[in-house]
Structures are given as C-alpha cells and as structure tokens.
Design an enzyme around this catalytic site. Structure first.
Site, short mmCIF file in Angstrom:
data_model
loop_
_atom_site.label_atom_id
_atom_site.label_comp_id
_atom_site.label_asym_id
_atom_site.label_seq_id
_atom_site.Cartn_x
_atom_site.Cartn_y
_atom_site.Cartn_z
N HIS A 1 92.92 11.70 -3.79
CA HIS A 1 92.14 10.33 -3.89
C HIS A 1 91.45 10.13 -5.27
CE1 HIS A 1 92.42 8.40 0.43
NE2 HIS A 1 93.73 9.20 0.16
N TYR B 1 83.80 2.49 3.01
CA TYR B 1 82.66 2.53 3.53
C TYR B 1 82.06 1.39 3.40
CZ TYR B 1 82.95 7.80 2.62
OH TYR B 1 83.04 9.03 2.63
N PRO C 1 77.71 12.47 8.65
CA PRO C 1 79.17 12.51 7.85
C PRO C 1 79.46 11.61 6.99
CG PRO C 1 79.20 11.49 10.23
CD PRO C 1 77.86 12.08 9.93
N LYS D 1 80.42 15.68 3.56
CA LYS D 1 79.90 16.93 2.84
C LYS D 1 80.06 18.37 3.88
CE LYS D 1 79.38 15.59 -1.01
NZ LYS D 1 80.96 15.75 -1.58
N TYR E 1 80.10 12.83 -4.88
CA TYR E 1 81.03 12.52 -3.97
C TYR E 1 82.06 14.07 -4.13
CZ TYR E 1 84.08 10.48 -0.47
OH TYR E 1 84.76 10.04 0.69
C1 PHB Z 1 87.16 11.41 7.73
O1 PHB Z 1 88.24 11.45 7.34
O2 PHB Z 1 87.15 11.68 9.03
C2 PHB Z 1 85.71 11.06 7.18
C3 PHB Z 1 85.97 10.83 5.86
C4 PHB Z 1 84.83 10.73 5.10
C5 PHB Z 1 83.60 10.79 5.68
C6 PHB Z 1 83.61 10.98 7.02
C7 PHB Z 1 84.58 11.31 7.74
O3 PHB Z 1 82.51 10.32 5.02
#
Ligand code: PHB
Ligand code: APR
Length: 391
Positions: free
Chosen positions: A72, A201, A293, A297, A385
């Site tokens: 990505h 997000y 989450p 990280k 990130y």
């Molecule tokens: C996930 O794919 O489960 C996932 C991805 C990004 C995040 C948290 C969980 O920040």
C-alpha cells in the site's frame, strides 16, 4: 531440560525472537499456554512496516508474504465527509506498508519453526519464572499433568499483556504508564471485496470507523463502540448500517455487505512498562507495551523488540559482551515511546470522546485542517505510519 533462551509465549514477539535466535545459532525453546489452533484463531491487525517485512524475510518466511501481501502506497483520513489521502510513497521517498494479517505472520513463523525442528511446547499450564535475579534462571510448567523444569541462561517474557512475566517482577522494580480509552473497536471480518484498494480511517460525529482488508475478497471493518459492549449486541445488519453512516457518502456507497465470519470487540489502551530487563528476564511485545490499534503499531513494535533482543543476545553469545543486553531496555523503549505517541495522537484525533468539550472538538477539526494544508504535517504522519527506523 536446558536451553540457552527460554521464551514464554508463541505470539509474534516470541516466534520472531525464536527465529532470529535460531538464525544466530542460539538455542531457544518456546513455552506457550494455549494450543497452536487457539493462537491461530485470534484475529488481529494487518499492516506491516517495511522493517517488519525485512525481518520476516531475513528469517526465511518471506515467500507467502511476498506473494499474498498487498503493498500500500497510501491511506486515507476522512473527516466530516472530506477525505485526505496520505501519500506514503511520495512523502517518505518511496517507503510503503504491506497489508498481511497478523494471523498469517504467526502461521508462517510456526510452520517454519516446525519445519526446522525447533521446540515449541503448547498447552503448558502454570508457567512460572524463577531465579531470574541470579545467574541460573529457570521456568517451571505443567505438561500432561507433570511438572517440568526448564533451565536456561535467559528468559524472554513474550507472553502478552495478561502474561505472567511482567506480573512476576517485584512492584518496586517496575513502573507502569497507562491510559485506558473510554471506548472500544467492534470489528468484523467478511468475505466481501473491500470498498477501496487502500485503508480509510474515518472520524464522524457518531464515532470512528476503519475500512481495511485481508485480501481482494476479504474485508475487515471496525467501528468505535462503547466500552463493555459485546459482539452479540450487534447484528450484522446493525453493524453495516452504522459503518455506512460514519463513512463519506461516496465510500459508503462502495461498501459491499455480507455475513460476518468473525465479530469481536477490542478495548483501547496505551500502556508501557519500564524497564524491560530485570536481571536475566526480558519483556518484549505486548507483555511490555500496548498501543491502541489506530495506526497498527502493535505487531510492528513486537517485531522491533524481538530484533533488539535477538541482537543483544547474539552479541552476548558471540562476543561475550554484556553491552547489548545492558542497552536493550533503553534502545527498545526509545522506539516504543515514539510509537505510543503516534498511536495516542491518531486515536485522539480520530475518535469521539464523550467527555470532550466543544473546545476539544474544535481542536480536532483544527488539527485536521492543519494536516490538510501542510505537507510537513502529512510527512510527519507518513514517516510514523511506514515505521520509524530500527536503530
Ligand atoms: C487491520 O487490518 O485489522 C487494521 C489495519 C489498520 C489499523 C488497525 C487494524 O490501524
Ligand atoms: N504462559 C505461557 N504463554 C502465555 C502465558 C503464560 N502464562 N500467558 C500468555 N501466553 C501466551 C499467549 O497465549 C499468546 O499466545 O503468550 C502469547 C502472547 O502473544 P500476543 O498476545 O500475540 O503478544 P505478542 O507476541 O507480544 O504480539 C504482539 O499481538 O496483541 C497483538 O497488537 C498486538 O500485534 C501485536 C502483537
């Protein structure tokens, strides 16, 4: 029984540490409380930093990851219906992340360990650490009803947040830092195509939402929920409705719904223990720290700890030097606190807090407007990130 390093816990931290030690010719045995299938049934995040991918490749588990992992180059932040793409690749000079489930990382490491004939003892009960403040530490555990003893040079406590390693340290020797957030994430997994090829997000008056994926045919979605809510409180239909309400309309229109194959609630917590070394006992991974989450990280920090600890032990056995071991805690904590800061910042920016005043709400909006207008601010997000360097 005797080994050089006794590792407690076969999550990503313990497994990767075991693999890195095996690479360096250091003998280690992993003692795990649960069964292999139970460990593999846990669904967790799925974004790997480049440094984590490189570490996994270095221990010979890059094949499936390279074939099935999805590179990505960016992700999106959505705020009040407006979307901002963080262009990871451009902002970081070509770095990116790989989307590949933690469950798959764990499976690959377990398979490689079994193929190499390395010992993991599953379903060990009553695991206890002893004498780690002397030169002769040992573990005891019960297997098939019989108490066993494992003598070792060092113990690596990789047994997660609820493990016994951290709990065995005298309270006066350890300092704990913690923030518990007043909400959780309700997540579902469904065999439907993701709504976008990148992660989104989203912050909304009704709460946070995240669109992520495991493959081109399997989606993972999360919504912020109240602390203490149960997965059973939410039907699939209620989940999909709430998710779509929180996404920008053009994203919501692309969400394909379907039956959930897993549904769970995760609490959100920031937590750090200091230090990470107590004589011959080390803490690594979730045993040492938890991040919320947001920002993904957790697994990457566990991988960093495993790398630092394996380097320290390799130095000890190879050069008979204590320098690496003495430095492990400070070296790992430096990176941990920076990831804690980023996860806390992103969590604070993106979620609804019931106790927030209108001032704090406007601060979130101002923060987001600044981010939108400043390449420097976006670069700081991108740099965190994709992962800070493993130095
Ligand atoms: C996930 O794919 O489960 C996932 C991805 C990004 C995040 C948290 C969980 O920040
Ligand atoms: N004895 C032996 N094993 C134990 C004990 C115990 N007393 N207590 C816990 N364990 C095992 C758990 O069953 C689990 O398999 O330790 C393992 C810890 O694994 P994780 O919880 O996955 O922790 P870690 O390896 O540090 O990985 C961190 O997991 O929670 C996510 O976001 C986090 O991605 C990060 C990663």
């Amino acid at each position: 029984m005797r080994t050089q390093v006794a590792i407690i816990g076969s999550g990503p931290a313990g497994l990767l540490l075991g693999a890195l030690l095996a690479n360096a010719g250091i003998d280690a045995i992993i003692i795990e409380r649960k069964s292999r299938d139970y460990v593999l049934s846990r669904i967790r995040a799925g974004v790997l930093e480049q440094g984590t991918v490189d570490l996994l490749r270095s221990v010979g588990v890059g094949h499936r990851l390279d074939a099935e992992g999805m590179a990505h180059d960016g992700f999106a932040l959505a705020y009040e219906g407006r979307t901002l793409r963080i262009d990871l690749k451009t902002l970081t000079g070509g770095r990116r992340v790989t989307v590949y489930g933690q469950t798959e990382v764990t499976r690959d490491l377990m398979d490689a360990r079994a193929a190499a004939g390395l010992t993991t003892i599953y379903e060990a009960e009553n695991v206890a650490v002893h004498d780690f403040d002397t030169g002769h530490p040992r573990l005891t555990y019960v297997a098939d009803g019989v108490t066993q003893e494992l003598h070792c040079d060092f113990i690596a406590g990789c047994d997660g947040f609820h493990g016994i390693s951290r709990a065995s340290v005298p309270a006066a020797a350890i300092t704990l830092f913690e923030r518990v957030y007043p909400f959780g994430w309700l997540g579902i997994l469904a065999d439907v195509p993701p709504c976008d090829h990148e992660l989104i997000y989203a912050s909304h008056d009704r709460g946070f939402a995240l669109c992520t994926m495991r493959s081109t045919t399997r989606s993972r979605y999360y919504i912020q929920c109240r602390a203490g809510e149960q997965p059973g409180d939410w039907s699939d239909a209620a989940f999909w409705d709430e998710l779509r309400r929180r996404l920008p309309p053009e994203v919501a229109a692309r969400v394909t719904t379907g039956p959930s194959i897993e549904k769970s609630v995760a609490p959100l917590r920031s937590f750090v223990a200091e230090p990470l070394r107590f004589g011959r006992l080390f803490l690594a991974g979730d045993a040492a720290h938890i991040v919320p989450p947001t920002g993904a990280k957790g697994l990457n920090l566990a991988a960093g700890d495993a790398f630092y600890l394996a380097s320290a032990l390799t130095e000890y056995y190879g050069e008979k030097s204590l320098a690496g071991i003495n430095h492990y805690s400070a070296r790992a904590l430096d990176r941990i606190w920076k990831a804690e800061r980023f996860s806390w910042w992103m969590t604070t920016l993106m979620h609804r807090f019931d106790h927030h005043s209108t001032f704090e709400q406007r601060m979130q909006v101002a923060e987001f407007d600044f981010l939108r207008s400043s390449t420097a601010a976006q670069t700081a997000v991108a740099e965190n990130y994709v992962g800070l360097p493993l130095v």
